[in-house]
Write an enzyme that holds these catalytic residues in place. Sequence first.
Site, PDB file in Angstrom:
ATOM      1  CG  ASP A  36     -33.532  30.071 -21.570  1.00 23.59           C
ATOM      2  OD1 ASP A  36     -33.374  31.080 -22.294  1.00 23.59           O
ATOM      3  OD2 ASP A  36     -32.612  29.282 -21.320  1.00 23.59           O
ATOM      4  N   GLY A  37     -36.615  31.733 -23.587  1.00 22.12           N
ATOM      5  CA  GLY A  37     -36.934  31.666 -25.003  1.00 22.12           C
ATOM      6  C   GLY A  37     -36.050  32.553 -25.850  1.00 22.12           C
ATOM      7  CE  LYS A  38     -30.566  31.123 -24.758  1.00 22.89           C
ATOM      8  NZ  LYS A  38     -31.417  30.134 -24.061  1.00 22.89           N
ATOM      9  NE  ARG A  39     -40.419  33.513 -27.434  1.00 21.62           N
ATOM     10  CZ  ARG A  39     -40.353  32.211 -27.624  1.00 21.62           C
ATOM     11  NH1 ARG A  39     -39.246  31.677 -28.095  1.00 21.62           N
ATOM     12  NH2 ARG A  39     -41.366  31.427 -27.350  1.00 21.62           N
ATOM     13  CB  THR A  73     -33.670  34.621 -21.676  1.00 20.33           C
ATOM     14  OG1 THR A  73     -34.359  33.644 -22.463  1.00 20.33           O
ATOM     15  CG2 THR A  73     -33.265  34.011 -20.334  1.00 20.33           C
TER      16      THR A  73
END
Length: 239
Positions: A36-39, A73
């Site tokens: 979950d890093g929302k790259r 993510t």
Amino acid sequence: MKPQLACFERLGAPGWRALSEVCRAARRAGLLVVADGKRGDVPLTARAYGQALVGETETPWGTVPGLGADAFTANPLFGEDAIDVLVDAARSAGAGIFLLVRTSNPGAARLQDASITAPSSASRPGAAGASRPVHEELAALVAERAGELTGDSGLSGLGAVVGATAPQHLGRLRELMPDSVFLIPGIGAQGGRPEDVAPALAAGRSASVLVAAARSIAGAEDPAAAAEELRASVWALAG
């Protein structure tokens, strides 16, 4: 398991080593890892993010493996060309990807619920020039590419992050993304309730939601019992 990458990255190189060890331990335990890093970034940099999270990088000194997550993510606001690169990375690695569609934080409403005039495209439903919320346009981007990562179950490896704290949107978003797995944060500490996810199960696919709860379980007197209670509640909704 859904590790929050920032909690490890803030510790620098030791943090990334710890993250790698946690992910290896999770795989040994038979767990899937959602990084979950929302790259998100322009295509060239998005490709590097894909290599870092689910792929590998060729160097003059040999191949360097990335984190080896099962899914990650990503932020779709850089648009279609960046999304295509991330989807390609997931496909090449046999991994999944969850694009942010309607997040669980209170401030999301100002931008993600704002109305926009969608561009004309034959691949988008509705009349050209019609207005709809930003989160519905993001859902359309997911739906357009869902078939590229469809598995044997009929569900797509291209999913969506949709928060339980705005349950009024879940039914419509399920209509727009019938084949995508919903990663649903916001239950527990953020105020969402298990019953709020019911509209996301309207398509009748009980495997199409992953409910993420961290603080409400980790901070419980009996974390195992709290996790089991949440699991039972969601499965009861699925019938």
